[in-house]
Design a protein around this motif. Structure first.
Motif, short mmCIF file in Angstrom:
data_model
loop_
_atom_site.label_atom_id
_atom_site.label_comp_id
_atom_site.label_asym_id
_atom_site.label_seq_id
_atom_site.Cartn_x
_atom_site.Cartn_y
_atom_site.Cartn_z
N GLU A 4 0.86 -1.18 0.00
CA GLU A 4 0.00 0.00 0.00
C GLU A 4 0.90 1.24 0.00
OE1 GLU A 4 -3.36 0.34 -0.18
OE2 GLU A 4 -3.44 -1.81 -0.53
N PRO A 5 0.48 2.32 -0.65
CA PRO A 5 1.35 3.49 -0.73
C PRO A 5 1.52 4.19 0.62
CG PRO A 5 -0.81 3.99 -1.63
CD PRO A 5 -0.79 2.52 -1.38
N LEU A 6 2.73 4.67 0.86
CA LEU A 6 3.04 5.47 2.03
C LEU A 6 2.99 6.93 1.64
CD1 LEU A 6 4.21 5.85 4.93
CD2 LEU A 6 6.48 5.75 3.86
N LEU A 7 2.20 7.72 2.35
CA LEU A 7 2.15 9.16 2.13
C LEU A 7 3.22 9.81 2.99
CD1 LEU A 7 0.77 11.69 0.93
CD2 LEU A 7 -0.74 11.66 2.94
N THR A 8 4.13 10.53 2.35
CA THR A 8 5.20 11.21 3.07
C THR A 8 5.43 12.58 2.42
OG1 THR A 8 7.47 11.00 3.88
CG2 THR A 8 7.03 10.15 1.66
N LEU A 19 4.30 13.30 -1.32
CA LEU A 19 4.52 12.28 -2.33
C LEU A 19 4.09 10.93 -1.78
CD1 LEU A 19 8.33 11.51 -2.77
CD2 LEU A 19 7.43 12.81 -0.88
N LEU A 20 3.73 10.05 -2.71
CA LEU A 20 3.33 8.68 -2.38
C LEU A 20 4.43 7.73 -2.80
CD1 LEU A 20 -0.38 8.58 -3.63
CD2 LEU A 20 0.36 8.47 -1.25
N VAL A 21 4.66 6.72 -1.97
CA VAL A 21 5.71 5.74 -2.26
C VAL A 21 5.14 4.33 -2.12
CG1 VAL A 21 8.02 4.93 -1.68
CG2 VAL A 21 7.41 7.33 -1.27
N TRP A 22 5.25 3.56 -3.19
CA TRP A 22 4.94 2.13 -3.17
C TRP A 22 6.25 1.36 -3.24
CZ3 TRP A 22 2.30 5.75 -5.89
CH2 TRP A 22 0.90 5.74 -5.87
N ARG A 23 6.38 0.33 -2.44
CA ARG A 23 7.56 -0.54 -2.50
C ARG A 23 7.13 -1.94 -2.91
NH1 ARG A 23 9.00 3.17 1.53
NH2 ARG A 23 11.20 3.84 1.46
N ALA A 24 7.93 -2.58 -3.72
CA ALA A 24 7.69 -3.96 -4.10
C ALA A 24 8.37 -4.88 -3.10
CB ALA A 24 8.20 -4.23 -5.51
N VAL A 47 6.92 6.00 -7.28
CA VAL A 47 6.73 7.27 -6.59
C VAL A 47 5.78 8.14 -7.41
CG1 VAL A 47 7.85 9.46 -5.95
CG2 VAL A 47 8.95 7.30 -5.40
N ASN A 48 4.80 8.72 -6.74
CA ASN A 48 3.92 9.71 -7.36
C ASN A 48 4.09 11.00 -6.56
OD1 ASN A 48 1.96 10.95 -8.92
ND2 ASN A 48 0.24 9.86 -8.03
N ALA A 49 4.71 11.99 -7.16
CA ALA A 49 5.14 13.19 -6.44
C ALA A 49 4.32 14.41 -6.86
CB ALA A 49 6.62 13.46 -6.68
N THR A 50 3.79 15.11 -5.87
CA THR A 50 3.14 16.40 -6.12
C THR A 50 4.19 17.43 -6.48
OG1 THR A 50 1.29 15.95 -4.63
CG2 THR A 50 1.81 18.25 -5.04
N VAL A 51 3.86 18.28 -7.44
CA VAL A 51 4.71 19.41 -7.79
C VAL A 51 3.82 20.64 -7.95
CG1 VAL A 51 6.52 18.06 -8.92
CG2 VAL A 51 4.56 18.86 -10.26
N PRO A 52 4.38 21.85 -7.82
CA PRO A 52 3.57 23.06 -8.02
C PRO A 52 3.15 23.22 -9.47
CG PRO A 52 5.88 23.62 -7.72
CD PRO A 52 5.76 22.16 -7.42
N MET A 53 2.08 23.96 -9.69
CA MET A 53 1.60 24.17 -11.06
C MET A 53 2.61 24.95 -11.90
SD MET A 53 -1.14 22.49 -11.17
CE MET A 53 -1.97 23.03 -12.67
N GLY A 79 8.63 6.72 -11.70
CA GLY A 79 8.40 8.02 -11.10
C GLY A 79 7.36 8.82 -11.86
N LEU A 80 6.37 9.34 -11.14
CA LEU A 80 5.27 10.10 -11.71
C LEU A 80 5.21 11.48 -11.05
CD1 LEU A 80 2.63 7.27 -11.20
CD2 LEU A 80 3.79 7.74 -13.36
N LEU A 81 4.69 12.46 -11.79
CA LEU A 81 4.53 13.81 -11.28
C LEU A 81 3.09 14.27 -11.48
CD1 LEU A 81 7.72 15.47 -12.82
CD2 LEU A 81 7.41 14.83 -10.42
N THR A 82 2.61 15.12 -10.56
CA THR A 82 1.26 15.65 -10.69
C THR A 82 1.13 16.95 -9.90
OG1 THR A 82 -1.09 15.23 -10.28
CG2 THR A 82 0.46 14.26 -8.73
N GLY A 83 0.23 17.83 -10.37
CA GLY A 83 -0.10 19.02 -9.61
C GLY A 83 -1.11 18.76 -8.53
N VAL A 84 -1.71 17.58 -8.52
CA VAL A 84 -2.70 17.19 -7.52
C VAL A 84 -2.00 16.86 -6.20
CG1 VAL A 84 -4.43 15.42 -6.95
CG2 VAL A 84 -4.26 16.31 -9.28
N ASP A 85 -2.67 17.17 -5.09
CA ASP A 85 -2.18 16.72 -3.80
C ASP A 85 -2.36 15.20 -3.74
OD1 ASP A 85 -1.71 16.08 -1.15
OD2 ASP A 85 -2.91 17.72 -0.34
N VAL A 86 -1.24 14.48 -3.70
CA VAL A 86 -1.32 13.02 -3.77
C VAL A 86 -1.96 12.40 -2.54
CG1 VAL A 86 0.57 12.76 -5.43
CG2 VAL A 86 1.06 12.75 -2.96
N ALA A 87 -2.18 13.21 -1.50
CA ALA A 87 -2.93 12.71 -0.34
C ALA A 87 -4.37 12.38 -0.73
CB ALA A 87 -2.93 13.75 0.78
#
Length: 220
Positions: A4-8, A19-24, A47-53, A79-87
């Motif tokens: 399950e992803p870890l929100l950090t 950012l969210l982190v999944w480990r295998a 990793v799915n990382a929030t970034v500013p717009m 590695g993924l990037l998004t402007g969305v709050d990954v929370a």
């Protein structure tokens, strides 16, 4: 298996950015359209990382690799990037398939419509991470990306938008490296069918929310 992803958060430009982190738990086969770790290969994390717009780095893959290093992640990953709050990640499962989606619809577009001169500043991103608990062959992995994309498009249409996605969407599908190999990943296949249902449910649930880009919340 994918955890399950870890929100950090990471400290960047004076801010704590999520950012969210999944480990295998063991290395996984993967196919992805991601900036970092795209293509087909064995991957150890996502990793799915929030970034500013306002994000405008010339080498986003290097940025993501640095984030992974800072998190102590070893080996190749996605590695993924998004402007969305990954929370605000939405998780859904169906028949053993697990899906996580961060859904930003700030700039919904039809894939084949004429491109505008400028994309503007409300670029949305839909990032989809999928875990299938059975080994998929190369063609099935590629087909699974198509199936996830079709299910995403179905959800967007049901949200009432004349769009197929956004210009920056990304997908990652991961599965075990061992076990009997399944040759198909289409929407009526053994694993493609539950994948489609789970992606559809996740994107639909994420899309009904009012999503404010993470960086815009800082001014509230």
């Amino acid at each position: 298996m994918l955890t399950e992803p870890l929100l950090t958060t990471r400290h960047e430009d004076g801010l704590d950015v999520p950012l969210l982190v999944w480990r295998a738990t063991t290395p996984l086969r993967a196919v992805s359209t991601a900036t970092l770790g795209g293509g087909i290969g064995v991957r150890h994390w996502v990793v799915n990382a929030t970034v500013p717009m306002s994000y405008d780095r010339d080498e986003p893959a290097d940025h993501l690799a640095a984030l992974a290093h800072g998190l102590g992640l070893d080996g190749p990953g996605v590695g993924l990037l998004t402007g969305v709050d990954v929370a605000e990640v939405v998780a859904r499962s169906d028949g053993g398939v697990r899906v996580w989606a961060t859904v930003g619809l700030g700039l919904p577009v039809q894939a084949a419509e004429p491109a505008p001169e400028a994309l503007g500043e409300r670029v949305g991103t839909i990032n989809i991470v999928v875990y299938v608990p059975a080994r998929l062959g190369d063609a099935a992995l590629v087909n699974a990306v198509a199936t996830a994309t079709e299910a995403k498009g179905q959800a967007i249409a049901e949200l009432g938008l004349a769009a197929t996605g956004t210009p920056t969407d990304a997908v990652a599908v991961l599965c075990p490296v061992d076990g009997p190999e399944f040759a198909y990943g289409g929407p009526r296949s053994t694993w493609g069918a539950p994948l489609a249902r789970a992606v559809h449910a996740a994107v639909l649930a994420g899309g009904v929310r009012t999503v404010v880009p993470w960086s815009e919340r800082l001014n509230d």
